[in-house]
Design a protein around this motif. Structure first.
Motif, PDB file in Angstrom:
ATOM      1  N   ASN A 206      -5.619  37.940  24.695  1.00 50.65           N
ATOM      2  CA  ASN A 206      -6.177  38.266  26.011  1.00 50.65           C
ATOM      3  C   ASN A 206      -5.463  37.226  27.072  1.00 50.65           C
ATOM      4  O   ASN A 206      -4.451  36.717  26.923  1.00 50.65           O
ATOM      5  CB  ASN A 206      -7.448  37.385  26.045  1.00 50.65           C
ATOM      6  N   THR A 227     -12.912  42.055  23.461  1.00 54.54           N
ATOM      7  CA  THR A 227     -13.568  41.231  24.447  1.00 54.54           C
ATOM      8  C   THR A 227     -13.092  39.805  23.833  1.00 54.54           C
ATOM      9  O   THR A 227     -13.331  39.535  22.687  1.00 54.54           O
ATOM     10  CB  THR A 227     -14.878  41.105  24.274  1.00 54.54           C
ATOM     11  N   SER A 231     -13.864  35.615  28.646  1.00 55.56           N
ATOM     12  CA  SER A 231     -14.871  36.576  29.579  1.00 55.56           C
ATOM     13  C   SER A 231     -13.940  37.859  30.025  1.00 55.56           C
ATOM     14  O   SER A 231     -14.285  38.266  31.017  1.00 55.56           O
ATOM     15  CB  SER A 231     -15.548  35.937  30.858  1.00 55.56           C
ATOM     16  N   THR A 232     -12.942  38.019  29.430  1.00 52.27           N
ATOM     17  CA  THR A 232     -12.405  39.506  29.787  1.00 52.27           C
ATOM     18  C   THR A 232     -12.511  40.286  28.528  1.00 52.27           C
ATOM     19  O   THR A 232     -12.657  40.097  27.591  1.00 52.27           O
ATOM     20  CB  THR A 232     -10.851  38.925  29.820  1.00 52.27           C
ATOM     21  N   THR A 234     -10.268  43.500  27.354  1.00 55.28           N
ATOM     22  CA  THR A 234      -8.671  44.143  27.715  1.00 55.28           C
ATOM     23  C   THR A 234      -8.859  45.451  26.911  1.00 55.28           C
ATOM     24  O   THR A 234      -9.288  45.534  25.814  1.00 55.28           O
ATOM     25  CB  THR A 234      -7.724  43.177  26.940  1.00 55.28           C
ATOM     26  N   SER A 245      -6.428  44.243  31.671  1.00 54.10           N
ATOM     27  CA  SER A 245      -7.017  43.061  31.480  1.00 54.10           C
ATOM     28  C   SER A 245      -8.138  42.964  32.630  1.00 54.10           C
ATOM     29  O   SER A 245      -7.947  42.831  33.612  1.00 54.10           O
ATOM     30  CB  SER A 245      -6.710  41.749  31.375  1.00 54.10           C
ATOM     31  N   ARG A 247     -11.282  40.819  34.001  1.00 53.89           N
ATOM     32  CA  ARG A 247     -12.172  39.730  34.265  1.00 53.89           C
ATOM     33  C   ARG A 247     -13.398  39.805  34.834  1.00 53.89           C
ATOM     34  O   ARG A 247     -13.543  40.070  35.836  1.00 53.89           O
ATOM     35  CB  ARG A 247     -11.056  38.652  35.305  1.00 53.89           C
TER      36      ARG A 247
END
Lengths: 373, 169
Positions: A206, A227, A231-232, A234, A245, A247
């Motif tokens: 990530n 995930t 908190s991203t 991809t 990615s 966010r």
């Protein structure tokens, strides 16, 4: 008929994992204990039919094969059992699986063809298990390199050979789980050509790093979404070499599924499923699928609101205990409920608040799509 | 003076909400064990970076997180000797009852006055946002309590000394 999500409250404790059977008439749930409970649908509610008790530590994951009607459970006691239904007595018979791991098992999933299943574990390996006819037991082959920490989640590719794994060493990897004798050579895919067992077809991380909580292949297998704890989300497509990615300004997601090729639903510590859509070539956050259930604020004066803001930096009223979403605590599992694999229409989420909710995929996106300036 | 209180509590609240994303995690080191990783500190990859939020050099908060547990340590403002004694007695009273308190840690971390240990079992039983609310309220009220105790101590001392010295008049 009803756009509103169907809420099932069991009040037996936090739900650690759940699985539906093929025609969605039966449900297997674990309430954070060593016991798996089977419910049968009766009208609008679920009645308990049997309890499967064989593990000595909490069950971490369960999966129900839709066609062969077998249940596999894995638990923190380093074991996994395959349960088959004895038609005559309606009794579920357990068969021990030889995982040969020496730490807890964290996640289990049947392969699309249901002839093998993969178990993720804390002993830094994935055990791919298949049934050996001559010895009449389930045996596991280990995928070890290059995993350096607990494997947190798995997902199978539709071709029954590739396996994606999300790990606590902050990497999402795609392995080949080709078993000689069980699998036929897979068609060439963007992930690789010759794929002997334990080949690493891809290793991704990530943006900011963070444990990979959940991985999901797209319905056609061309892309992988995962995930992380930063908190991203991809999305990786090795065919085009595209890595995106997204966010999200929310708390980390613990579970993710593809609804169709251009929609992803993720849910986690925010207690509501969030929808991500592919617009053109870009993935972006579309909105929460949970229309917030707001109560009317009673008895909180403007003076109190500002006083709370000044003294405790609290911007919301402190009187209400409930969160404004259907789930009251972290969602830890999303499963497709109805619809073909490439076009999921309903999905079910289970959370630590002990509720299981079935959501409709399309009504929300239609509603969101209608909002224009 | 108190215009730093709101951003301080805001920062602590946001960090705590993010840090309280805990999940069940079995030990990687010992089989069949399930321990708070922030206390065991055996596997480095499941620990997150600790964060210190300071209002000034006397008041600060240390938040250490891991995959299944979080440790929050508070340094209470102690301006003089009396406040130091009062804070020590107050935290001792609480930590001796740590079992009923559930989220309190019996011994504070070095350099701090009181520590909380919140694990995934606690977030399963209690609402996360209410836990955060409680901690913020605690931080605000500890200062108030110690000031009140100091005031009542001083006024009692004045009354006692007046009534003693009045007999020499």
């Amino acid at each position: 008929m009803s756009d509103a999500p169907i809420v099932n409250e069991f009040n037996q404790g936090p739900i650690s994992c759940h699985a539906f059977n093929g025609d969605r008439t039966e449900l297997a749930i674990c309430f954070n204990t060593n016991v798996l409970t089977i419910f049968r649908k009766s009208g609008a509610s679920w009645t308990q039919t049997s309890t499967l008790a064989e593990h000595d530590k909490p069950i971490t994951s369960v999966d129900w094969a839709p066609r062969s009607n077998r249940i596999v459970t894995c638990s923190q006691d380093r074991n996994a059992y395959v349960w088959t239904l004895d038609g005559a007595t309606s009794h579920w018979k357990p068969t021990l699986v030889l995982l040969r791991i020496n730490r807890a098992a964290t996640f289990v999933r049947w392969s699309p063809e249901e002839d093998k299943f993969a178990v993720a574990s804390g002993s830094r390996c994935i055990s791919v298990c298949y049934f050996e006819e001559d010895n009449d037991w389930w045996v596991g082959k280990h995928i070890k390199k290059p995993i350096r920490s607990t494997v947190l989640s798995l997902d199978w590719h539709p071709n029954n050979v590739l396996l994606a794994a999300g790990c606590a060493d902050m990497k999402a990897r795609v392995f080949s789980a080709f078993i000689k004798g069980i699998d036929k050579k897979p068609a060439p895919s963007p992930w690789g050509e010759k794929l002997p067992f334990n080949t690493v077809c891809g290793e991704f991380s990530n943006g900011a790093g963070g444990w990979i909580h959940s991985v999901a292949f797209s319905p056609n297998g061309e892309s992988l979404a995962f995930t992380g704890h930063d908190s991203t989300i991809t999305v990786v497509s090795p065919g085009t070499g595209d890595i995106q990615s997204i966010r999200a300004p929310f708390l980390p997601y613990l579970s993710v599924i593809y609804l169709n090729e251009s929609q992803i639903v993720a849910a986690g510590h925010d207690c509501a499923p969030h929808l991500f859509e592919l617009k053109g070539q870009q993935w972006a956050f579309s909105g929460s699928m949970d229309a917030a259930v707001k109560k009317a604020d009673v008895g909180i004066t403007a003076r109190d609101t500002f006083r709370l803001m000044d003294s405790r930096a609290q911007s919301a009223t402190s009187a209400d205990t409930k969160v404004h979403t259907h789930h009251q605590n972290t969602i830890n599992s999303i499963r497709p409920f109805s619809g073909a694999p490439g076009n999921v229409e309903q999905f079910s989420t289970s959370a630590i608040d002990g509720k299981l909710i079935i959501w409709n995929a399309h009504s929300i996106s239609r509603g969101l799509g209608n909002m224009h300036i | 003076m108190s215009n730093t209180l709101r951003p301080y509590l805001n920062a602590v609240r946001q960090t705590l909400t993010a840090a309280m994303c805990l999940e069940n995690f079995s030990s990687q080191v010992a089989e069949r064990h399930n321990k708070p990783e922030v206390e065991v500190r055996a596997s480095k990859e499941v620990l997150l970076n600790p964060v210190i939020i300071s209002r000034n050099d006397k008041e600060r908060v240390l938040i250490e997180t891991s995959v299944n547990s979080l440790r929050l340590s508070i340094a209470i403002k102690q301006a003089d000797e009396i406040e130091r004694i009062l804070a020590h007695k107050f935290t001792r009273f609480l930590t001796q009852r740590a079992e009923s308190f559930v989220i309190l840690r019996r011994k504070p971390i070095e350099g701090y006055d009181i520590s909380f240990l919140i694990t995934n079992a606690h977030t399963e039983q209690m609402y996360k946002h209410k836990l955060v609310d409680f901690i913020i309220q605690f931080m605000e009220e500890v200062d108030k309590e110690i000031s009140e105790m100091k005031l009542s101590l001083n006024s009692r001392a004045r009354i006692v000394s007046e009534s003693y010295l009045s007999q020499f008049n």
